[in-house]
Write an enzyme that holds these catalytic residues in place. Structure first.
Site, PDB file in Angstrom:
ATOM      1  CE  LYS A  57      19.897  83.101  70.945  1.00  0.00           C
ATOM      2  NZ  LYS A  57      20.448  81.919  70.964  1.00  0.00           N
ATOM      3  CD1 TRP A 102      17.990  87.591  71.925  1.00  0.00           C
ATOM      4  CD2 TRP A 102      20.082  87.654  72.177  1.00  0.00           C
ATOM      5  NE1 TRP A 102      18.396  87.325  70.724  1.00  0.00           N
ATOM      6  CE2 TRP A 102      19.846  87.295  70.942  1.00  0.00           C
ATOM      7  CE3 TRP A 102      21.489  87.868  72.363  1.00  0.00           C
ATOM      8  CZ2 TRP A 102      20.523  87.025  70.001  1.00  0.00           C
ATOM      9  CZ3 TRP A 102      22.328  87.620  71.338  1.00  0.00           C
ATOM     10  CH2 TRP A 102      21.945  86.905  70.035  1.00  0.00           C
ATOM     11  CD  GLU A 117      40.891  81.144  72.094  1.00  0.00           C
ATOM     12  OE1 GLU A 117      40.717  81.493  73.221  1.00  0.00           O
ATOM     13  OE2 GLU A 117      40.010  80.165  71.731  1.00  0.00           O
ATOM     14  CB  THR A 145      40.524  76.711  74.110  1.00  0.00           C
ATOM     15  OG1 THR A 145      40.528  75.535  73.142  1.00  0.00           O
ATOM     16  CG2 THR A 145      41.326  77.668  73.202  1.00  0.00           C
TER      17      THR A 145
HETATM   18  P1  AMP Z   1      39.448  80.903  78.622  1.00  0.00           P
HETATM   19  O1  AMP Z   1      39.968  80.848  77.105  1.00  0.00           O
HETATM   20  O2  AMP Z   1      39.269  79.489  79.049  1.00  0.00           O
HETATM   21  O3  AMP Z   1      40.234  82.047  79.416  1.00  0.00           O
HETATM   22  O4  AMP Z   1      38.094  81.671  78.486  1.00  0.00           O
HETATM   23  C1  AMP Z   1      37.607  82.699  77.913  1.00  0.00           C
HETATM   24  C2  AMP Z   1      36.283  83.047  78.143  1.00  0.00           C
HETATM   25  O5  AMP Z   1      36.051  83.264  79.520  1.00  0.00           O
HETATM   26  C3  AMP Z   1      35.797  84.425  77.701  1.00  0.00           C
HETATM   27  O6  AMP Z   1      35.484  84.473  76.208  1.00  0.00           O
HETATM   28  C4  AMP Z   1      34.608  84.741  78.603  1.00  0.00           C
HETATM   29  O7  AMP Z   1      33.396  84.202  77.822  1.00  0.00           O
HETATM   30  C5  AMP Z   1      34.955  84.346  79.612  1.00  0.00           C
HETATM   31  N1  AMP Z   1      35.382  85.341  80.417  1.00  0.00           N
HETATM   32  C6  AMP Z   1      36.733  85.727  80.790  1.00  0.00           C
HETATM   33  N2  AMP Z   1      36.687  86.979  81.603  1.00  0.00           N
HETATM   34  C7  AMP Z   1      35.385  87.206  81.731  1.00  0.00           C
HETATM   35  C8  AMP Z   1      34.910  88.251  82.523  1.00  0.00           C
HETATM   36  N3  AMP Z   1      35.486  89.157  83.311  1.00  0.00           N
HETATM   37  N4  AMP Z   1      33.454  88.316  82.493  1.00  0.00           N
HETATM   38  C9  AMP Z   1      33.069  87.260  81.752  1.00  0.00           C
HETATM   39  N5  AMP Z   1      33.217  86.321  81.143  1.00  0.00           N
HETATM   40  C10 AMP Z   1      34.527  86.204  81.246  1.00  0.00           C
END
Ligand code: AMP
Length: 546
Positions: free
Chosen positions: A444, A449, A331, A186
């Site tokens: 907040k 929110w 994940e 991650t």
């Molecule tokens: P990663 O594991 O680095 O791909 O990050 C995943 C996170 O990216 C998700 O839990 C979201 O917070 C954010 N994310 C992915 N796609 C989107 C989207 N289309 N809009 C908003 N947040 C997103």
């Protein structure tokens, strides 16, 4: 009573066998690190993947051992996708944009045995190899004559020399489809990164689902440009979905600037592209002033962070390209939701369709989701109630590699069997999910929110704004108040008051940022997402106007 159908495990080797046999002449085009274009076919990928599998066998690597890559999107990386997993080893794609210390930490944690890297990462590998205690073979993804004489990396060999002369036939082993196939750490914006360990089964099911018409809609008629990197969640699974459909693949290599991406789209008649908003911003910024048009691009998947409505509108209205807003995470292999309209939406006016399109979309079959409140109870799907987003499905992690960092929510009664995404979202009665924030980024204010994404989306719709990030700043009365960090477009003038006035009629008064701070750049993480932790650090001495 058991069914009487053939029992064949879902293995990644079957994808490359299929592409070879049924779409052997479909093209794979790569812009190489060397700058030139390389062109061959799925049959060539398959042949060379089989040779690479022999090379891996030659190292006496056991099944399950990790083979790491530090590489851009390109054909040799694609061959390794199939050679490593197909031969029973685990492909560990490392994000080269991480800090070198973090790369060494990850390689040691994964206990990588082999590291294959693009030549542009030679200095990086030279800097970290002494700290990588488990790697016993380094392979440079280049021709034999491109390998410098003395790199200081013991036993370094070129990929071409490594696979040269190996037999072009190979019997892929058969094993349990739940066997690990690849892994990805991650982004690790807080604490040490954790690894999702994908299986052959999860990868194939995800590849099937991703190709569906209401998901990425990939077919043998497509030429796909995955700008999303192969080192981040397997380029959203596109290499696998392309193999199972026989689509043409176009790889951009390291050249991700607007001009290079535009030229590649036009030259290779790309019909379909995928990437994060920052990349598309660079492309649009390049195209607009030059009055350029797309001649073949039809659709683009945008995800990884929220796609601003202004970007959806620009692609759709100015260039006739359909934007598919997608949401997912490392994940989740990564796809969770994708935004396409339902039949009943087709006759809605464009404005109403846009309101749907800017959501992150509806669940793909295979994934289920729900939102819960602080008490863990499920919240209604009314498009208004927002809470923690939980997911489950066969391509969602059960636990992290080496059992690390599991979230307690996964194990308590309310969350058992569900993975807590860390996102806060609403779900509307038609099942369209909309992310309002990362739970740690929500602002907040006075017990209410404020969604930082909403505030950013309004800012980037202003013609003078290139990028905007909204964060909460401590406030004696309201707890927190939003402020905006803004990068102006080159040569544009914009004042704080003009931008604040721009919110008039677009957001409730109490949601309007208290202040605007103009910055040269907003810190981005290794996957191109805004790093709000770093931004908060940058602005730690900032005080709200009295
Ligand atoms: P990663 O594991 O680095 O791909 O990050 C995943 C996170 O990216 C998700 O839990 C979201 O917070 C954010 N994310 C992915 N796609 C989107 C989207 N289309 N809009 C908003 N947040 C997103």
């Amino acid at each position: 009573m058991l069914g009487l159908m053939q029992d064949q495990p879902l293995l990644i080797s079957s994808l490359i066998d299929f592409a070879d046999r049924h779409h052997g002449d479909a093209e794979i085009v790569s812009r190489r690190v060397e700058g030139d274009l390389h062109r061959y076919t799925w049959a060539d990928v398959a042949r060379r993947a089989r040779q690479a599998a022999h090379a891996l066998d030659g190292l006496s690597l056991a099944h399950g051992e990790r083979v790491a890559t530090l590489a851009w999107n390109g054909y040799r990386h694609l061959e390794l996708y199939f050679a490593v997993s197909g031969s029973g080893r685990v492909l560990h794609t490392i994000n080269p944009r991480l800090h070198p210390e973090q790369i060494a930490w990850i390689a040691n944690h994964a206990e990588d045995q082999v590291l294959c890297f693009d030549m542009s990462f030679l200095p990086l590998v030279q800097a970290v190899h002494a700290k990588c205690s488990t790697i016993r073979q380094y392979v440079a993804l280049c021709d034999a004559d491109k390998l410098p004489a003395d790199t200081g990396i013991p036993g370094l060999i070129s990929y071409e020399a490594w696979i040269a002369g190996k037999p072009t036939t190979y019997t892929w082993p058969t094993f349990d489809e739940n066997t690990a196939s690849s892994m990805c750490y991650t982004s690790g914006t807080t604490g040490n990164p954790k690894a999702a360990l994908y299986s052959h089964r999860s990868t194939i099911l995800h590849a099937y689902a991703a190709a569906l018409p209401d998901v990425m809609g990939i077919s043998a008629r497509d030429a796909i440009l995955p700008v999303v990197p192969m080192f981040h969640v397997n380029a959203w699974g596109i290499p696998y979905s392309a193999a199972l459909t026989g689509a043409k693949l176009v790889f951009p290599g390291p050249a991700l600037d607007g001009k290079s991406v535009y030229e590649l789209i036009e030259a290779e008649k790309v019909s379909y592209a995928a990437g994060v908003p920052t990349v598309w911003q660079m492309l649009l910024t390049h195209m607009k002033p030059a009055g350029l048009r797309f001649s073949t691009l039809k659709r683009t998947v945008i995800g990884g962070s929220a796609c601003p409505p202004a970007m959806i509108a620009a692609f759709n209205d100015d260039y006739g390209v359909e934007v598919l807003h997608a949401w997912g995470m490392t994940e989740m292999s990564p796809l969770g939701t994708l935004c396409t309209l339902k039949n009943k939406h087709l006759n809605l006016p464009p404005d109403a369709q846009m309101q749907i399109r800017l959501k992150q979309g509806r669940c793909i079959y295979g994934v289920d989701m729900k939102i819960v409140g602080e008490d863990g109870k499920e919240l209604p799907w009314d498009g208004k109630a927002f809470g923690d987003l939980l997911v489950k499905g066969p391509w969602v992690v059960r636990e992290y590699f080496k059992g690390e960092g599991g979230d307690p929510l996964m194990y308590n009664e309310a969350g058992a069997g569900w993975f807590p995404t860390g996102d806060v979202a609403t779900i509307d009665p038609d099942g369209y999910m909309q992310i309002t924030d990362r739970s740690k980024d929500v602002i907040k204010s006075g017990g209410e929110w404020i969604s930082s994404i909403d505030i950013e989306n309004i800012a980037v719709a202003h013609p003078a704004v290139a990028m905007a990030a909204c964060i909460g700043v401590a406030h004696p009365k309201w707890d927190e108040r939003p402020i905006l960090a803004v990068v102006k477009k080159p040569g544009m003038n914009l004042t704080r008051d003009e931008l604040i006035a721009f919110y008039e009629g677009k957001a409730a008064k109490w949601q309007v940022p208290d202040d605007v701070v103009f910055v040269d750049a907003i810190p981005l993480g290794a996957t191109g997402k805004m790093l709000k932790t770093k931004l908060r650090e940058m602005l730690k001495d900032y005080r709200l106007p009295v």
